[in-house]
Design a protein around this motif. Structure first.
Motif, short mmCIF file in Angstrom:
data_model
loop_
_atom_site.label_atom_id
_atom_site.label_comp_id
_atom_site.label_asym_id
_atom_site.label_seq_id
_atom_site.Cartn_x
_atom_site.Cartn_y
_atom_site.Cartn_z
N ASP A 170 -5.57 -5.67 -2.59
CA ASP A 170 -6.94 -5.27 -2.25
C ASP A 170 -7.13 -3.84 -2.74
OD1 ASP A 170 -9.35 -4.52 -1.13
OD2 ASP A 170 -8.95 -5.47 0.80
N GLU A 171 -7.71 -3.70 -3.93
CA GLU A 171 -7.89 -2.38 -4.53
C GLU A 171 -8.77 -1.48 -3.67
OE1 GLU A 171 -9.21 -2.80 -8.54
OE2 GLU A 171 -7.42 -3.90 -9.16
N GLU A 172 -9.68 -2.07 -2.92
CA GLU A 172 -10.57 -1.28 -2.06
C GLU A 172 -9.79 -0.61 -0.92
OE1 GLU A 172 -13.91 -0.76 -2.55
OE2 GLU A 172 -13.60 -1.81 -4.45
N LYS A 173 -8.73 -1.25 -0.44
CA LYS A 173 -7.93 -0.70 0.66
C LYS A 173 -6.88 0.29 0.18
CE LYS A 173 -6.83 -3.46 4.20
NZ LYS A 173 -6.23 -4.62 4.90
N CYS A 174 -6.45 0.16 -1.09
CA CYS A 174 -5.36 0.98 -1.61
C CYS A 174 -5.67 2.46 -1.50
CB CYS A 174 -5.09 0.61 -3.07
SG CYS A 174 -3.77 1.58 -3.83
N CYS A 175 -4.70 3.23 -0.98
CA CYS A 175 -4.87 4.67 -0.84
C CYS A 175 -4.08 5.45 -1.88
CB CYS A 175 -4.51 5.12 0.57
SG CYS A 175 -2.77 4.90 0.99
N VAL B 264 -4.89 3.99 -7.84
CA VAL B 264 -5.03 2.69 -7.21
C VAL B 264 -4.06 1.70 -7.85
CG1 VAL B 264 -6.62 0.72 -6.90
CG2 VAL B 264 -7.39 3.05 -6.45
N ALA C 293 -2.51 -3.07 1.67
CA ALA C 293 -3.31 -3.57 0.55
C ALA C 293 -2.61 -4.67 -0.24
CB ALA C 293 -3.67 -2.42 -0.37
#
Length: 66
Positions: free
Chosen positions: A6-11, A32, A59
């Motif tokens: 989940d690229e949106e969740k990756c920090c 990311v 993620a």
């Protein structure tokens, strides 16, 4: 094993890249995660499982083959 990220969740912590560099990379511009192999060979499964376990953003998602 099938992997999704989940690229949106990756920090961008990069632990996955350090543990399993054959499976994960990071984008240069923002860190990311980039999934290099969504179905790695059995020899990579332990490293992938560790990567998912230590991901601070949760993620990385693992799906066992049916």
């Amino acid at each position: 094993m099938k992997i999704t990220v989940d690229e949106e969740k990756c920090c961008g912590a990069g632990q996955c890249v350090l543990i399993a560099p054959e499976v994960f990379d990071q984008r240069d511009e923002d860190g990311v995660v980039v999934l290099l192999d969504s179905a790695p060979p059995v020899g990579q499964h332990e490293a992938v499982q560790e990567s998912a376990a230590v991901c601070p953003a949760a993620a990385i998602h693992l799906h066992e083959d049916a």
